[in-house]
Design an enzyme around this catalytic site. Sequence first.
Site, PDB file in Angstrom:
ATOM      1  N   GLY A  94       0.845  -1.200   0.000  1.00 29.05           N
ATOM      2  CA  GLY A  94       0.000   0.000   0.000  1.00 29.05           C
ATOM      3  C   GLY A  94       0.873   1.240   0.000  1.00 29.05           C
ATOM      4  O   GLY A  94       2.004   1.227  -0.512  1.00 29.05           O
ATOM      5  N   ARG A 111      -4.821   5.392  16.624  1.00 25.86           N
ATOM      6  CA  ARG A 111      -4.084   4.212  16.157  1.00 25.86           C
ATOM      7  C   ARG A 111      -4.584   2.963  16.885  1.00 25.86           C
ATOM      8  O   ARG A 111      -4.622   1.879  16.329  1.00 25.86           O
ATOM      9  CB  ARG A 111      -2.578   4.395  16.418  1.00 25.86           C
ATOM     10  CG  ARG A 111      -1.959   5.536  15.615  1.00 25.86           C
ATOM     11  CD  ARG A 111      -0.488   5.680  15.907  1.00 25.86           C
ATOM     12  NE  ARG A 111       0.127   6.763  15.166  1.00 25.86           N
ATOM     13  CZ  ARG A 111       0.276   8.009  15.621  1.00 25.86           C
ATOM     14  NH1 ARG A 111      -0.137   8.322  16.832  1.00 25.86           N
ATOM     15  NH2 ARG A 111       0.845   8.936  14.871  1.00 25.86           N
ATOM     16  N   THR A 131       3.171  -1.514  11.256  1.00 25.25           N
ATOM     17  CA  THR A 131       1.713  -1.528  11.408  1.00 25.25           C
ATOM     18  C   THR A 131       1.295  -0.998  12.786  1.00 25.25           C
ATOM     19  O   THR A 131       1.916  -1.321  13.794  1.00 25.25           O
ATOM     20  CB  THR A 131       1.214  -2.986  11.209  1.00 25.25           C
ATOM     21  OG1 THR A 131       1.721  -3.458   9.968  1.00 25.25           O
ATOM     22  CG2 THR A 131      -0.302  -3.057  11.215  1.00 25.25           C
ATOM     23  N   ASN A 132       0.222  -0.225  12.797  1.00 20.74           N
ATOM     24  CA  ASN A 132      -0.284   0.355  14.043  1.00 20.74           C
ATOM     25  C   ASN A 132      -1.391  -0.483  14.681  1.00 20.74           C
ATOM     26  O   ASN A 132      -2.066  -1.231  13.979  1.00 20.74           O
ATOM     27  CB  ASN A 132      -0.835   1.756  13.747  1.00 20.74           C
ATOM     28  CG  ASN A 132       0.267   2.793  13.790  1.00 20.74           C
ATOM     29  OD1 ASN A 132       1.096   2.798  14.677  1.00 20.74           O
ATOM     30  ND2 ASN A 132       0.267   3.676  12.803  1.00 20.74           N
ATOM     31  N   ARG A 182       9.363  14.493  12.680  1.00 18.59           N
ATOM     32  CA  ARG A 182       8.333  15.548  12.746  1.00 18.59           C
ATOM     33  C   ARG A 182       8.779  16.649  13.708  1.00 18.59           C
ATOM     34  O   ARG A 182       8.679  17.839  13.400  1.00 18.59           O
ATOM     35  CB  ARG A 182       7.002  14.941  13.195  1.00 18.59           C
ATOM     36  CG  ARG A 182       6.370  14.092  12.100  1.00 18.59           C
ATOM     37  CD  ARG A 182       5.054  13.465  12.519  1.00 18.59           C
ATOM     38  NE  ARG A 182       4.436  12.814  11.365  1.00 18.59           N
ATOM     39  CZ  ARG A 182       3.729  11.687  11.422  1.00 18.59           C
ATOM     40  NH1 ARG A 182       3.527  11.079  12.589  1.00 18.59           N
ATOM     41  NH2 ARG A 182       3.201  11.166  10.337  1.00 18.59           N
ATOM     42  N   HIS A 211       4.151   5.118  20.408  1.00 23.33           N
ATOM     43  CA  HIS A 211       3.779   5.870  19.217  1.00 23.33           C
ATOM     44  C   HIS A 211       2.303   6.251  19.331  1.00 23.33           C
ATOM     45  O   HIS A 211       1.436   5.633  18.734  1.00 23.33           O
ATOM     46  CB  HIS A 211       4.020   4.970  17.990  1.00 23.33           C
ATOM     47  CG  HIS A 211       3.826   5.666  16.685  1.00 23.33           C
ATOM     48  ND1 HIS A 211       4.340   6.904  16.405  1.00 23.33           N
ATOM     49  CD2 HIS A 211       3.179   5.272  15.553  1.00 23.33           C
ATOM     50  CE1 HIS A 211       4.018   7.236  15.163  1.00 23.33           C
ATOM     51  NE2 HIS A 211       3.310   6.268  14.639  1.00 23.33           N
TER      52      HIS A 211
END
Length: 307
Positions: free
Chosen positions: A12, A89, A120-121, A152, A176
């Site tokens: 994806g 998430r 993956t979350n 970020r 996260h």
Amino acid sequence: MKRAKISVIGSGNIGATTAYLCALKGLGDVVLLDIIEGIPEGKGLDIFESLPVEGIDCRVAGTNSYADTEGSDVVVITAGVARKPGMSRDDLIHINKTIITDITGQVMTYSPDCILIVVTNPLDVMVTLAHRLSGLPGHKVIGMAGVLDSARFRCFIADELGVSVESVSALVLGGHGDTMVPMVRLANVGGIPLETLISAERLEAIVRRTRDGGAEIVNYLKTGSAYYAPASSIVEMVEAIVKDRKKVLPCAAYLQGEYGVKDLFIGVPVKLGAGGVEEIYEISLNKKEKEAFTKTVEQVRALVKKV
Ligand code: APR
């Protein structure tokens, strides 16, 4: 010298971008795998065909078969459902648990000695699950989150001060999610402590924007979540491993007593090299930071219990 073999599970947004960046950097031969027929094959071939223009010699191929991932040095798991506006998430936990369970078993059948990077979350839970199911030692399973959250943080600091992103050194610890711990005290710009350069009020706004960085993108995209910065972050980790660079990066690592935490994956600074996590660095935290770190650990533990 033999080229590294890198498999990316999930073709994806994050998976395909990761495969493309790995190929552009010539990090090794790349296999892109997805459950959907045609997509990984098409994207893989498209990336492969870009390489003569880029002057890069490596193979890229897409597949639906885990047999093609056999003997991978590094496997990156990006497969799963991404969140939509209004979702946290953590809302993805049950659906992505099933996906990670299926994938980890298949990956290990063909690459029992790989280093596994989980994306993956909810990240901290999925990396814990992948570790337990894989049977791999803790130092060979790593979660990608800290590099992204720190990128970020660094991006917003550089933008605020109008300085090069390369001059900004800053890291984010912890899970996260909303409880992540941007380490303001340790951030510096060309060696100058950040707190002497930006007002406390502006710093607070930057910390808040860092914590909400994922949601900010989801709210714009509406149909999915961030993928360029996540893919760049994954590729920095892959590069550190396949080139044995020994980079010190914040990653979700398996703690066995460090920071007073046992049997849990959480974001801390580690040395990343050919062996995976080659060292975990313990930073001494002040009272406020300790409280924030304890909170993030408790939140991750509670989530892990759910799976
Ligand atoms: N096996 C292989 N691939 C799968 C499986 C599976 N069991 N289940 C889903 N996939 C694939 C989908 O077919 C899709 O191509 O995973 C891919 C996910 O791609 P996107 O929906 O574009 O999601 P992406 O933005 O790449 O995010 C993936 O990373 O950061 C996290 O929260 C994010 O959990 C999400 C994951």
